[in-house]
Design a protein around this motif. Structure first.
Motif, PDB file in Angstrom:
ATOM      1  N   THR A  73      50.785   4.354  79.358  1.00  0.00           N
ATOM      2  CA  THR A  73      50.268   5.692  79.085  1.00  0.00           C
ATOM      3  C   THR A  73      48.857   5.553  78.543  1.00  0.00           C
ATOM      4  O   THR A  73      48.645   4.893  77.522  1.00  0.00           O
ATOM      5  N   GLU A 117      52.055  13.272  74.569  1.00  0.00           N
ATOM      6  CA  GLU A 117      51.471  12.683  75.770  1.00  0.00           C
ATOM      7  C   GLU A 117      52.345  12.855  77.009  1.00  0.00           C
ATOM      8  O   GLU A 117      51.881  12.605  78.137  1.00  0.00           O
ATOM      9  N   PHE A 118      53.590  13.307  76.816  1.00  0.00           N
ATOM     10  CA  PHE A 118      54.486  13.521  77.951  1.00  0.00           C
ATOM     11  C   PHE A 118      54.677  15.004  78.245  1.00  0.00           C
ATOM     12  O   PHE A 118      55.534  15.373  79.052  1.00  0.00           O
TER      13      PHE A 118
END
Length: 283
Positions: free
Chosen positions: A176, A216-217
């Motif tokens: 990521t 972040e997801f």
């Protein structure tokens, strides 16, 4: 670099540079604590962990420094890799520097229960090796501090947080890119207060951290509350060496850990209720 991040980075660098002064006082310790009820989001809330820490606090002409480095070693309930018989490991670093405006100006700033006012800056950083998230947290902090008029110390700060993470799951090769959360605030208190005339002290910290926006997801984050307090007994005082060796009991309550909603998919691991034993050697 974004303007907010640049400003925080420059300010923290200036604060750190100003710390390069001869210390008026210093206290450094090596500690150990152990508990069987640690929790991790998306995991268990019955994790056994041993934590070894290096802690340093010092004061100089214009303020104070604080540094803590934790090495956290989990049992296999929080595995280091899928189907592993070994536990995860983590290094977590906290640094804070506080400039005391009264010391800088040469005039005490006192009002009501407040005996001093300052500006605190610093950072958090961690690296964890585990079976899933593999955190690589980086966070800059900056904000005002009130030093309360109590025995020992009680500092209350309102800090602006600029946090990012770049987790990498090496077992699935899922990377990521470093992700910046929304800039958010933290109301925090840190204390060390003697308990009467006994060689006992109540020490610890409490943080209320506002939501940091979308993770972040693409999922939501929630406000965190983290209380970590301990009652410490000064064993060395009875042997004529006060402040050298301390033992005690510690308790941590952490809801919505790392911003993961306790009512969401992170499950019961998003709330930690952790009693610990603790020992420290000061030198």
């Amino acid at each position: 670099m974004k303007p907010t991040t640049r400003l925080l980075a420059i300010t923290v660098a200036a604060l750190a540079a100003s710390a390069a002064q001869a210390a008026d006082w210093a206290d450094t310790s090596i500690g150990y604590r152990y508990g069987t009820k640690f929790a991790e989001p998306f995991g268990s809330n019955d994790i056994k962990k041993s934590i070894v820490d290096l802690n340093h606090a010092s004061g100089y002409t214009y303020g104070t420094n604080f540094l803590n480095v934790d090495l956290l070693l989990s049992d296999k309930t929080d595995p280091s890799s899928p189907n592993s018989g070994s536990g995860a490991s983590e290094v977590y670093i906290v640094y804070r520097h506080t400039l005391d405006f009264g010391k800088i100006t040469g005039s005490k700033i006192e009002f009501g229960p407040v005996r001093g006012v300052g500006l605190t800056g610093g950072f958090d950083a961690n690296v964890k090796v585990d079976a899933g998230y593999n955190s690589r947290k980086r966070m800059l902090v900056l904000g005002p501090t009130l030093m309360m008029d109590v025995p020992g110390f009680l500092n209350v700060s309102l800090l602006l947080l600029k946090e990012s993470n770049a987790p990498y799951n090496k077992f699935t090769s899922t990377a990521t890119p470093r992700y910046d959360y929304k800039t958010h605030a933290m109301l925090t208190a840190a204390w060390g207060i003697p308990l009467g005339k006994l060689p006992l002290a109540f020490e610890g910290f409490a943080n209320y951290i506002a939501s940091k926006g979308t993770n972040e997801f693409g999922g939501p984050t929630a406000p965190e509350f983290n209380f970590d307090g301990q009652i410490m007994y000064d064993v060395g005082a009875a042997a004529g060496a006060p402040g050298k060796f301390k033992v005690g009991f510690e308790y941590q309550y952490w809801r919505n850990k790392f911003g993961n909603p306790a009512s969401g998919p992170a499950g019961s691991g998003a709330t930690a209720k952790t009693p610990m034993i603790r020992a420290e050697y000061h030198f």
